[in-house]
Structures are given as structure tokens and as C-alpha cells.
Scaffold this active site. Structure first.
Site, mmCIF file in Angstrom:
data_model
loop_
_atom_site.group_PDB
_atom_site.id
_atom_site.type_symbol
_atom_site.label_atom_id
_atom_site.label_comp_id
_atom_site.label_asym_id
_atom_site.label_seq_id
_atom_site.Cartn_x
_atom_site.Cartn_y
_atom_site.Cartn_z
ATOM 1 N N HIS A 205 0.797 -1.234 0.000
ATOM 2 C CA HIS A 205 0.000 0.000 0.000
ATOM 3 C C HIS A 205 0.825 1.277 0.000
ATOM 4 O O HIS A 205 0.297 2.348 -0.234
ATOM 5 C CB HIS A 205 -0.938 0.034 1.222
ATOM 6 C CG HIS A 205 -0.232 0.348 2.501
ATOM 7 N ND1 HIS A 205 0.386 -0.626 3.247
ATOM 8 C CD2 HIS A 205 0.001 1.513 3.142
ATOM 9 C CE1 HIS A 205 0.945 -0.061 4.300
ATOM 10 N NE2 HIS A 205 0.739 1.236 4.270
HETATM 11 C C1 UD1 Z 1 -1.917 5.485 5.701
HETATM 12 C C2 UD1 Z 1 -0.616 5.966 6.368
HETATM 13 C C3 UD1 Z 1 0.384 4.837 6.377
HETATM 14 C C4 UD1 Z 1 -0.205 3.582 7.000
HETATM 15 C C5 UD1 Z 1 -1.486 3.218 6.259
HETATM 16 C C6 UD1 Z 1 -2.139 1.985 6.800
HETATM 17 C C7 UD1 Z 1 -0.133 8.365 6.085
HETATM 18 C C8 UD1 Z 1 0.705 9.347 5.374
HETATM 19 N N1 UD1 Z 1 -0.033 7.102 5.637
HETATM 20 O O1 UD1 Z 1 -1.611 5.220 4.338
HETATM 21 O O2 UD1 Z 1 1.524 5.230 7.117
HETATM 22 O O3 UD1 Z 1 0.737 2.527 6.891
HETATM 23 O O4 UD1 Z 1 -2.382 4.337 6.354
HETATM 24 O O5 UD1 Z 1 -3.140 1.545 5.907
HETATM 25 O O6 UD1 Z 1 -0.830 8.726 7.009
HETATM 26 N N2 UD1 Z 1 -8.608 5.133 0.846
HETATM 27 C C9 UD1 Z 1 -9.869 4.587 0.737
HETATM 28 N N3 UD1 Z 1 -10.556 4.293 1.887
HETATM 29 C C10 UD1 Z 1 -10.041 4.542 3.108
HETATM 30 C C11 UD1 Z 1 -8.759 5.111 3.210
HETATM 31 C C12 UD1 Z 1 -8.052 5.396 2.079
HETATM 32 O O7 UD1 Z 1 -10.383 4.348 -0.345
HETATM 33 O O8 UD1 Z 1 -10.715 4.220 4.117
HETATM 34 C C13 UD1 Z 1 -7.857 5.418 -0.395
HETATM 35 C C14 UD1 Z 1 -8.087 6.795 -0.900
HETATM 36 O O9 UD1 Z 1 -8.041 6.749 -2.280
HETATM 37 C C15 UD1 Z 1 -6.876 7.556 -0.386
HETATM 38 C C16 UD1 Z 1 -5.793 6.495 -0.425
HETATM 39 O O10 UD1 Z 1 -6.480 5.282 -0.118
HETATM 40 O O11 UD1 Z 1 -6.572 8.668 -1.133
HETATM 41 C C17 UD1 Z 1 -4.675 6.726 0.559
HETATM 42 O O12 UD1 Z 1 -5.193 6.821 1.877
HETATM 43 P P1 UD1 Z 1 -4.378 7.600 3.023
HETATM 44 O O13 UD1 Z 1 -5.089 7.518 4.309
HETATM 45 O O14 UD1 Z 1 -4.003 8.936 2.549
HETATM 46 O O15 UD1 Z 1 -3.034 6.788 3.136
HETATM 47 P P2 UD1 Z 1 -2.773 5.217 3.228
HETATM 48 O O16 UD1 Z 1 -2.188 4.777 1.954
HETATM 49 O O17 UD1 Z 1 -3.954 4.452 3.739
#
Ligand code: UD1
Length: 355
Positions: A205
Site C-alpha cells: 500500500h
Molecule cells: C496510511 C498511512 C500509512 C499507513 C497506512 C495503513 C499516512 C501518510 N499514511 O496510508 O503510514 O501505513 O495508512 O493503511 O498517514 N482510501 C480509501 N478508503 C479509506 C482510506 C483510504 O479508499 O478508508 C484510499 C483513498 O483513495 C486515499 C488512499 O487510499 O486517497 C490513501 O489513503 P491515506 O489515508 O491517505 O493513506 P494510506 O495509503 O492508507
């Protein structure tokens, strides 16, 4: 004493569970604030349900966005929450945007901040998690370190006086859930008709592995070339990026599956031949379950897993496929991640330092 815990992303809900339990056992008032960074039920609600946390007291509903937009929305919302609750401690977890936002808001309001899982370093300044860790450690009043290596990092950065070695709270919850699921067959094995010990569990991820189409394609090629089925428990981010870049995820050995609830994940890892991941938590969980791990990164914060022979770093497709099919290392009785009682130590340390 009153603690406000701020969480927002999946690994933080896992760390929250043993803290919540220890806080209640110690008669501490524990207010849980969910920023809303993770909002999909399988990344959020199932952890609150399965790990007995209940429901968050405050939900900020911030959701996704660029780093600045996401972190800024949390900052704007947290000021009011902290002003209302005025806790003895704000407790922040790990290395996400929710961590740094809560630390920054609390420190500016002169509310003592404790950072759980302090002192981890990848020394890779391109990782958003590395920025978040460094900034949070230097802002916080109390640094709760999981390992000796983490204490050494903090000492080198001049932060020894604020540091306490407590152990790793993920060990607390992992050992408990392992004992609960041991002996019950893995639902994933049954659902996909897998052979126990004849498949791998994978998660990918991180931004550095998903956002560049060439990098993602290389990793997918490596996973597809492993000599046994590889079940990719696909985080929404990897699904979205693969679709955006036109990269097919289901091919070769690769089977795509939705993320699992925590007990199902632990049961699946216990039943597997190995783990392939870029998650920090899963590297440690594999080690604690004594399942070989292949880490799809150039470095790891959990260096003990590599030094003890249970984790191998792999970059290219060829390295990933080769590392995943290596034989099991020699067993070890080492416990670099504590004894399963870290959360109690955290609450005791906070009580000792409350004003
Ligand atoms: C975040 C953390 C990472 C952690 C991970 C665990 C930061 C910078 N990164 O990364 O350190 O290891 O969580 O999973 O805080 N999205 C969804 N549904 C959700 C959440 C996210 O669809 O419930 C998608 C969205 O398109 C979003 C992307 O995932 O833009 C990234 O989500 P984000 O929370 O920004 O970072 P993670 O990759 O989950």
C-alpha cells in the site's frame, strides 16, 4: 487522569485496542478521537468491533486528500476537541498524518503529548511516514519507545530525557488474538480453497510502491511469479492505483482479495507459508508468529526481524519471487518487541507523569 487518544488509520486501531483495555483496567478516563483518515468499514469499523474498543467518542470525518489538505483539516478540527476535553495527556500513535496533526495541535495548546511507537526511523526522507515520525518525536513531551533500537535513535537526536522504553503494544494484541484464533481454521483458506502452508499472504500500500506505475508493475510481476498462490489483501489505494495505471492485479500466482479483519488476518498468516508486504505492522506480526516475511522495500524500521533471519528485503520482481520461496530460517527465542504487557507500562508511565 484523562487521556485523549487520537487515531485515524488501520494500524492505529490495532495499537489502540490494548491501550484502551489497560486504561479502563487502571480506572483512567479514555476519550477516543477518530480523525476519519480511514473510513472504509474494512479498514476501520471492523477493528473497533473485533478488538472490543467500542465506538470512538469523537469522529472528525476528515477522509482522503493530499497530505496538506488531509493534515490541515485534522488540525483545524482537533483544536476544538482538545479545548473541550482538556486532557492530562494527548496520546498519538505511530507515523500517519493523524499522528502529526494531533501532536502539533496539542503541543500548541500546551497539552502534554505522548508519542506511542516513538523513535522508529527508516532514514528514507521520501516517505511521508518518516516526516511524520521525526516531527512528532521532536514535538512530543514523552516518547514511548517500542525497542532498544528506537531508544538509540532518540538518544542520538538528543531526546533521551523524554524517552521511556515500554515495549511494543502490537505484541500485546497479537499474542492475545493468536491464542484466540489458534486451532480454528482460517476463513480465507476455506473461502479460496487454499492448501494450508501452501500459499502466501501479501499486502502492498505504500506510496513509494503504488504511485509510480513502473514500480507497481514490477512488484505485481514479482508476486505473480512466486511458486505458490499469493493472496493480495488489497488496500483501496493499490486497487485505485492499479486501475488508474491499467495494471492487471489477477495474474500468475496472484489472487486479489479484500482486506481482512484482524483475527482473520492473523489466522491467515498462521496458516500461510510466508508473508510478502510493505507494511510495518505485518513484518512484525509475521515474526511474532514465526512466519517468514519478504519486505518489498529498500529498508525497514523493524531491523530486528532482518537481523534474526525472519525477514528479507526485496526490491525487484526477481528478488521478490526468490525471497518468497526461500526456506524457513532457524528458530529463535528472541523477544525484541516486548513481553505482551507494553500497554500497561504505557498507562503507568502516563499516570506517573500526569500533572
Ligand atoms: C496510511 C498511512 C500509512 C499507513 C497506512 C495503513 C499516512 C501518510 N499514511 O496510508 O503510514 O501505513 O495508512 O493503511 O498517514 N482510501 C480509501 N478508503 C479509506 C482510506 C483510504 O479508499 O478508508 C484510499 C483513498 O483513495 C486515499 C488512499 O487510499 O486517497 C490513501 O489513503 P491515506 O489515508 O491517505 O493513506 P494510506 O495509503 O492508507
Amino acid at each position: 487522569m484523562k487521556i485523549v487518544s487520537v487515531v485515524g488509520a488501520r494500524p492505529q486501531f490495532v495499537k489502540l485496542a490494548p491501550i484502551h483495555r489497560a486504561a479502563l483496567a487502571a480506572g483512567v478516563e479514555h476519550v477516543i478521537v477518530h480523525t476519519g483518515q480511514h473510513y472504509d468499514p474494512m479498514l476501520s469499523d471492523v477493528f473497533f468491533d473485533d478488538l472490543g474498543i467500542g465506538t470512538p467518542d469523537v469522529h472528525l470525518g476528515v477522509g482522503s486528500g493530499s497530505h496538506g489538505v488531509q493534515t490541515g483539516a485534522m488540525l483545524a478540527a482537533l483544536d476544538g476537541v482538545f479545548a473541550e476535553h482538556r486532557p492530562d495527556w494527548v496520546l498519538v500513535y505511530g507515523d500517519t498524518n493523524s499522528t502529526v496533526a494531533a501532536a502539533l495541535s496539542a503541543v500548541k495548546m500546551h497539552i502534554p503529548v505522548a508519542h506511542l511507537e516513538a523513535g522508529l526511523r527508516s532514514f528514507n526522507r521520501r516517505m511521508p511516514e518518516e516526516h511524520n515520525r521525526v516531527m512528532t518525536d521532536h514535538a512530543a513531551d514523552l516518547l514511548l519507545a517500542p525497542t532498544r533500537v528506537a531508544v538509540d535513535h532518540l538518544t542520538r537526536e538528543g531526546l533521551a530525557e523524554r524517552t521511556v522504553l515500554v515495549g511494543d503494544v502490537m505484541t500485546d494484541v497479537l499474542l492475545q488474538v493468536r491464542d484466540e484464533v489458534r486451532g480454528t481454521p482460517s476463513a480465507l483458506v476455506r473461502e479460496l480453497g487454499l492448501t494450508p502452508s501452501g500459499f502466501h499472504v501479501a499486502t502492498i500500500h505504500r506510496a513509494e510502491n503504488t504511485d509510480d506505475p513502473k514500480r507497481l508493475a514490477e512488484i505485481v510481476e514479482g508476486l505473480a511469479a512466486v511458486d505458490a498462490p499469493v493472496v493480495l489483501l488489497a488496500h483501496p489505494r493499490v486497487v485505485a492505483k492499479a486501475a488508474e495505471h491499467g495494471i492487471a492485479l489477477s495474474r500468475g500466482s496472484l489472487i486479489v482479495h479484500a482486506p481482512l479483519a484482524y483475527p482473520d488476518l492473523i489466522a491467515a498468516v498462521l496458516a500461510s507459508a510466508g508473508v510478502i508486504t510493505d507494511s510495518g505492522g505485518l513484518q512484525k506480526e509475521a515474526f511474532l508468529l514465526r512466519v517468514p516475511c519478504t519486505t518489498v522495500r529498500g529498508e525497514t524500521e523493524w531491523v530486528e526481524t532482518v537481523e534474526l533471519g525472519w525477514n528479507v528485503l526485496a526490491g525487484s520482481a526477481v528478488e521478490i519471487a526468490a525471497a518468497a520461496s526461500r526456506s524457513r530460517p532457524a528458530d529463535t527465542a528472541a523477544e525484541p518487541y516486548g513481553d505482551g504487557h507494553a500497554a500497561e507500562r504505557v498507562v503507568e508511565t502516563l499516570q506517573a507523569g500526569a500533572h
